[in-house]
Scaffold this motif. Structure first.
Motif, PDB file in Angstrom:
ATOM      1  N   ASP A 180     -10.338   8.582  -7.245  1.00  0.00           N
ATOM      2  CA  ASP A 180      -8.872   8.726  -7.282  1.00  0.00           C
ATOM      3  C   ASP A 180      -8.242   8.165  -6.008  1.00  0.00           C
ATOM      4  O   ASP A 180      -7.171   7.563  -6.053  1.00  0.00           O
ATOM      5  N   LEU A 181      -8.906   8.368  -4.876  1.00  0.00           N
ATOM      6  CA  LEU A 181      -8.383   7.838  -3.619  1.00  0.00           C
ATOM      7  C   LEU A 181      -8.376   6.314  -3.630  1.00  0.00           C
ATOM      8  O   LEU A 181      -7.458   5.697  -3.096  1.00  0.00           O
ATOM      9  N   LEU A 182      -9.382   5.715  -4.285  1.00  0.00           N
ATOM     10  CA  LEU A 182      -9.426   4.257  -4.370  1.00  0.00           C
ATOM     11  C   LEU A 182      -8.325   3.701  -5.272  1.00  0.00           C
ATOM     12  O   LEU A 182      -7.951   2.530  -5.155  1.00  0.00           O
ATOM     13  N   ARG A 183      -7.817   4.509  -6.174  1.00  0.00           N
ATOM     14  CA  ARG A 183      -6.649   4.082  -6.973  1.00  0.00           C
ATOM     15  C   ARG A 183      -5.351   4.366  -6.223  1.00  0.00           C
ATOM     16  O   ARG A 183      -4.367   3.647  -6.387  1.00  0.00           O
ATOM     17  N   LEU A 184      -5.336   5.409  -5.400  1.00  0.00           N
ATOM     18  CA  LEU A 184      -4.142   5.772  -4.639  1.00  0.00           C
ATOM     19  C   LEU A 184      -3.821   4.734  -3.563  1.00  0.00           C
ATOM     20  O   LEU A 184      -2.650   4.369  -3.383  1.00  0.00           O
ATOM     21  N   ILE A 185      -4.827   4.247  -2.881  1.00  0.00           N
ATOM     22  CA  ILE A 185      -4.608   3.378  -1.728  1.00  0.00           C
ATOM     23  C   ILE A 185      -3.855   2.092  -2.095  1.00  0.00           C
ATOM     24  O   ILE A 185      -2.872   1.757  -1.439  1.00  0.00           O
ATOM     25  N   PRO A 186      -4.248   1.354  -3.154  1.00  0.00           N
ATOM     26  CA  PRO A 186      -3.466   0.154  -3.489  1.00  0.00           C
ATOM     27  C   PRO A 186      -2.038   0.486  -3.935  1.00  0.00           C
ATOM     28  O   PRO A 186      -1.111  -0.279  -3.682  1.00  0.00           O
ATOM     29  N   ARG A 187      -1.866   1.636  -4.580  1.00  0.00           N
ATOM     30  CA  ARG A 187      -0.507   2.036  -4.983  1.00  0.00           C
ATOM     31  C   ARG A 187       0.374   2.252  -3.760  1.00  0.00           C
ATOM     32  O   ARG A 187       1.517   1.816  -3.726  1.00  0.00           O
ATOM     33  N   LEU A 188      -0.169   2.950  -2.769  1.00  0.00           N
ATOM     34  CA  LEU A 188       0.587   3.166  -1.537  1.00  0.00           C
ATOM     35  C   LEU A 188       0.797   1.853  -0.786  1.00  0.00           C
ATOM     36  O   LEU A 188       1.888   1.601  -0.261  1.00  0.00           O
ATOM     37  N   ALA A 189      -0.238   1.016  -0.738  1.00  0.00           N
ATOM     38  CA  ALA A 189      -0.144  -0.255  -0.009  1.00  0.00           C
ATOM     39  C   ALA A 189       0.903  -1.185  -0.627  1.00  0.00           C
ATOM     40  O   ALA A 189       1.522  -1.982   0.077  1.00  0.00           O
ATOM     41  N   ASP A 233       3.711  -0.173  -2.066  1.00  0.00           N
ATOM     42  CA  ASP A 233       5.025   0.471  -2.052  1.00  0.00           C
ATOM     43  C   ASP A 233       5.861  -0.081  -0.904  1.00  0.00           C
ATOM     44  O   ASP A 233       5.634   0.234   0.254  1.00  0.00           O
ATOM     45  N   ARG A 234       6.825  -0.910  -1.226  1.00  0.00           N
ATOM     46  CA  ARG A 234       7.653  -1.563  -0.209  1.00  0.00           C
ATOM     47  C   ARG A 234       8.585  -0.589   0.513  1.00  0.00           C
ATOM     48  O   ARG A 234       9.188  -0.938   1.520  1.00  0.00           O
ATOM     49  N   SER A 235       8.718   0.637   0.015  1.00  0.00           N
ATOM     50  CA  SER A 235       9.568   1.612   0.708  1.00  0.00           C
ATOM     51  C   SER A 235       8.851   2.238   1.905  1.00  0.00           C
ATOM     52  O   SER A 235       9.486   2.875   2.738  1.00  0.00           O
ATOM     53  N   LEU A 236       7.543   2.035   2.010  1.00  0.00           N
ATOM     54  CA  LEU A 236       6.787   2.557   3.145  1.00  0.00           C
ATOM     55  C   LEU A 236       6.902   1.599   4.330  1.00  0.00           C
ATOM     56  O   LEU A 236       7.090   0.395   4.146  1.00  0.00           O
ATOM     57  N   PRO A 237       6.784   2.121   5.540  1.00  0.00           N
ATOM     58  CA  PRO A 237       6.842   1.236   6.714  1.00  0.00           C
ATOM     59  C   PRO A 237       5.745   0.172   6.671  1.00  0.00           C
ATOM     60  O   PRO A 237       4.645   0.411   6.166  1.00  0.00           O
ATOM     61  N   ARG A 238       6.058  -0.991   7.215  1.00  0.00           N
ATOM     62  CA  ARG A 238       5.136  -2.126   7.178  1.00  0.00           C
ATOM     63  C   ARG A 238       3.798  -1.792   7.843  1.00  0.00           C
ATOM     64  O   ARG A 238       2.740  -2.127   7.328  1.00  0.00           O
ATOM     65  N   LEU A 287      -3.181   0.422   5.257  1.00  0.00           N
ATOM     66  CA  LEU A 287      -3.796   0.636   3.943  1.00  0.00           C
ATOM     67  C   LEU A 287      -4.529  -0.616   3.455  1.00  0.00           C
ATOM     68  O   LEU A 287      -5.618  -0.515   2.886  1.00  0.00           O
ATOM     69  N   TRP A 288      -3.951  -1.791   3.674  1.00  0.00           N
ATOM     70  CA  TRP A 288      -4.634  -3.028   3.273  1.00  0.00           C
ATOM     71  C   TRP A 288      -5.903  -3.238   4.086  1.00  0.00           C
ATOM     72  O   TRP A 288      -6.923  -3.692   3.560  1.00  0.00           O
ATOM     73  N   HIS A 291       2.595   8.771  -5.780  1.00  0.00           N
ATOM     74  CA  HIS A 291       1.576   7.793  -6.169  1.00  0.00           C
ATOM     75  C   HIS A 291       0.239   8.405  -6.566  1.00  0.00           C
ATOM     76  O   HIS A 291      -0.670   7.673  -6.937  1.00  0.00           O
ATOM     77  N   TRP A 292       0.086   9.714  -6.486  1.00  0.00           N
ATOM     78  CA  TRP A 292      -1.212  10.331  -6.780  1.00  0.00           C
ATOM     79  C   TRP A 292      -1.603  10.094  -8.236  1.00  0.00           C
ATOM     80  O   TRP A 292      -0.881  10.477  -9.154  1.00  0.00           O
TER      81      TRP A 292
END
Length: 140
Positions: free
Chosen positions: A45-54, A56-61, A67-68, A116-117
């Motif tokens: 599940d964490l491996l699916r969460l990380i690309p979703r968060l990465a 998300d353009r609303s998160l700080p660069r 995350l990348w 994103h979970w």
């Protein structure tokens, strides 16, 4: 002693020292108690969460870059502890994921994690414990 041999031994010694320091850093950053076992169990599940968060353009660069870089580390065929070593082989990945997620949640906020979970509510509760967040967020 030959100059090339001395240089090769010095480089090998330096790389060994760096590897040992990285292992020590992992030991210090590891989740305490039962959380490491939960992190290993939640890795899919964490491996699916990380690309979703990465993505998300609303998160700080800086958060997205972190995350990348985490995804690149997880995709590398070489690990600090090889995966064929029982338990410890996957634990190093789980520790690195937990450390990066703690940092991401501090900078991006728990709302991004909730949004994103991809897993179950029990899994989200475990990730909240892993990242140091309250298990039951305010307002739920």
């Amino acid at each position: 002693m030959n100059g090339w041999l001395a240089t090769a031994l010095a480089v090998a010694g330096g790389l060994t020292m760096l590897w040992l320091l990285a292992l020590a850093a992992l030991a210090i950053a590891r989740p305490r108690g039962n959380l490491l076992t939960e992190a290993v169990r939640l890795l899919p599940d964490l491996l699916r969460l990380i690309p979703r968060l990465a993505g998300d353009r609303s998160l700080p660069r800086g958060t997205r870059i972190r995350l990348w870089l985490l995804l690149a580390y997880l995709a590398m065929p070489l690990d600090l502890v090889p995966d064929f070593v029982p338990v410890l082989g996957y634990a190093d990945d789980a520790i690195v994921v937990a450390a990066v997620l703690r940092s991401v949640v501090r900078h991006a906020g728990q709302e991004a994690l909730d949004r994103h979970w991809p897993g179950t509510p029990d899994g989200l509760a475990a990730v909240r414990r892993l990242t140091g967040l309250p298990v039951n967020p305010a307002g739920s």
